[in-house]
Write a protein that holds these residues in place. Structure first.
Motif, short mmCIF file in Angstrom:
data_model
loop_
_atom_site.label_atom_id
_atom_site.label_comp_id
_atom_site.label_asym_id
_atom_site.label_seq_id
_atom_site.Cartn_x
_atom_site.Cartn_y
_atom_site.Cartn_z
N ARG A 196 44.04 47.47 41.78
CA ARG A 196 44.10 46.25 40.92
C ARG A 196 45.33 45.46 40.89
O ARG A 196 45.34 43.79 40.84
N ALA A 197 46.07 44.88 42.60
CA ALA A 197 46.85 43.74 42.68
C ALA A 197 45.60 43.20 43.55
O ALA A 197 44.45 43.40 43.54
N ALA A 198 46.09 41.68 44.92
CA ALA A 198 45.59 40.95 45.45
C ALA A 198 44.91 42.24 46.35
O ALA A 198 44.06 41.97 46.85
N ARG A 258 41.02 48.51 36.83
CA ARG A 258 40.74 46.67 36.93
C ARG A 258 41.11 47.07 38.12
O ARG A 258 41.10 47.68 39.63
N MET A 269 40.32 44.47 42.64
CA MET A 269 40.40 42.86 42.63
C MET A 269 38.67 42.49 42.80
O MET A 269 37.98 42.39 42.30
N ASP A 293 43.63 51.80 44.92
CA ASP A 293 44.19 51.37 43.95
C ASP A 293 44.28 49.42 44.61
O ASP A 293 44.13 49.15 45.81
#
Lengths: 125, 125, 125, 125
Positions: free
Chosen positions: D110-112, D19, D21, D108
């Motif tokens: 994936r988080a905000a 995934r 952002m 990475d």
């Protein structure tokens, strides 16, 4: 202290992010650095050659690190023979007349927070 | 276990961020560490010398790591011969009377979240 | 493919954050891993010894990586002879009967976002 | 410039986050790269072999880096003989007919926000 290190160091992964967080001061501005330690008693005369994906190498960039000194050079701030383009893949070869040690660091503040990476450069001689 | 490693390690990229996130406890305080493994059966007597951009080296800082022990030293917490200045570029040479292995880590919590970097130090002997 | 690597690797900087972001699934849970490549045609029998700041080493932890396989082991998930304590400094020595290559990675999700670090382990033989 | 480096490089820690952002453009898309510098005067013919946890290796992936050029290859964008699966542990062996230097990087998102890791690959010849 006797000179420590090698005379040629390689950093394949160059990339200066073209944006930074809002209101970033110099420390938090997106940047990429090569950090040099010259532990020995002779001044280090350093040349940097930059490699790109689709054109011939650029250089030499020239700088000096005094005896028993460290200097953390930002690729962003190199000026001659030309500025390093942002948002562009590059690689660097760092050569010195005396042994030095080189570490690579990037600070990326394109998002609201910062991300860091670092690795020792690769000694080639 | 027999001693493992080398007796001299280099970290060119030293920088302790001068700020931290709000309400940071010790683990989340911005810091920089050199992590030592002394796998052997003799106590390791370690000296650290710090190098700067515009003044003579400072040291030795002295510390001990027991036989078959690891110790993760924070540069922030070194006191003698003087504290390490914050927001200042430095480099370090870490020497031991017996073989050790050294890894470098920084935690930067100047922004709302944290960023990490780590690399094996460079063995110079 | 012929076996690649060395038979003993060192990671001085071990630390498993004891907290994670809210609702973290396994991939985003704070963790620390040693990633093994066994490129050769013989199964790798691996032992891990953990070192601490204030007590004797713990081990061996035992695991196997098949021929021509990689396995990314999380220190968090080691069980025997004992679980690895959280929020505690440790170091590791990873030994194999055949050559392997080992890389160290941490994902820290104590803050609202994640931070990563990685370095090649240090080959000691 | 004479060729620099080695002809076989190893990256044990492969993992492409599945995934990213919201609204990530290509630079901020979660990705994993191996960055190649070919400093010499001959074209580098490179093959990549991928290793997995529970099946036989896949490859060779083939690519070329011109003389005096760098290329930062994203594992995400490899197509032949098959795409690299996301959210899956893998490792890579990178071989060249001429000396090169290889560095590994992951972004990475994936988080905000974003997290970065990088390390020099391990030279095996």
């Amino acid at each position: 202290m006797a000179a420590i290190g090698r005379t040629r160091w390689i950093i394949p992964e160059g990339f200066i992010p073209g944006r930074s967080m809002v209101n970033a001061d110099r420390p938090l501005l997106s940047h990429e650095a090569f950090c040099v330690l010259n532990a020995g008693d002779a001044e280090a005369h350093i040349t940097v050659t930059l490699f790109f994906t689709d054109r011939e190498p650029v250089g030499p960039y020239r700088m000096t690190v005094g005896a028993r000194r460290t200097h953390h050079f930002r690729f962003n701030e190199l000026e001659e023979p030309e500025k390093v383009p942002l948002d562009t893949d590059y690689a660097s070869v760092i050569e010195s007349n005396v042994p030095i040690v080189v570490q690579h660091t990037r600070l990326d503040s394109r998002a609201a927070d910062i991300a860091l990476l670092s690795t020792m450069a690769w000694p080639a001689d």
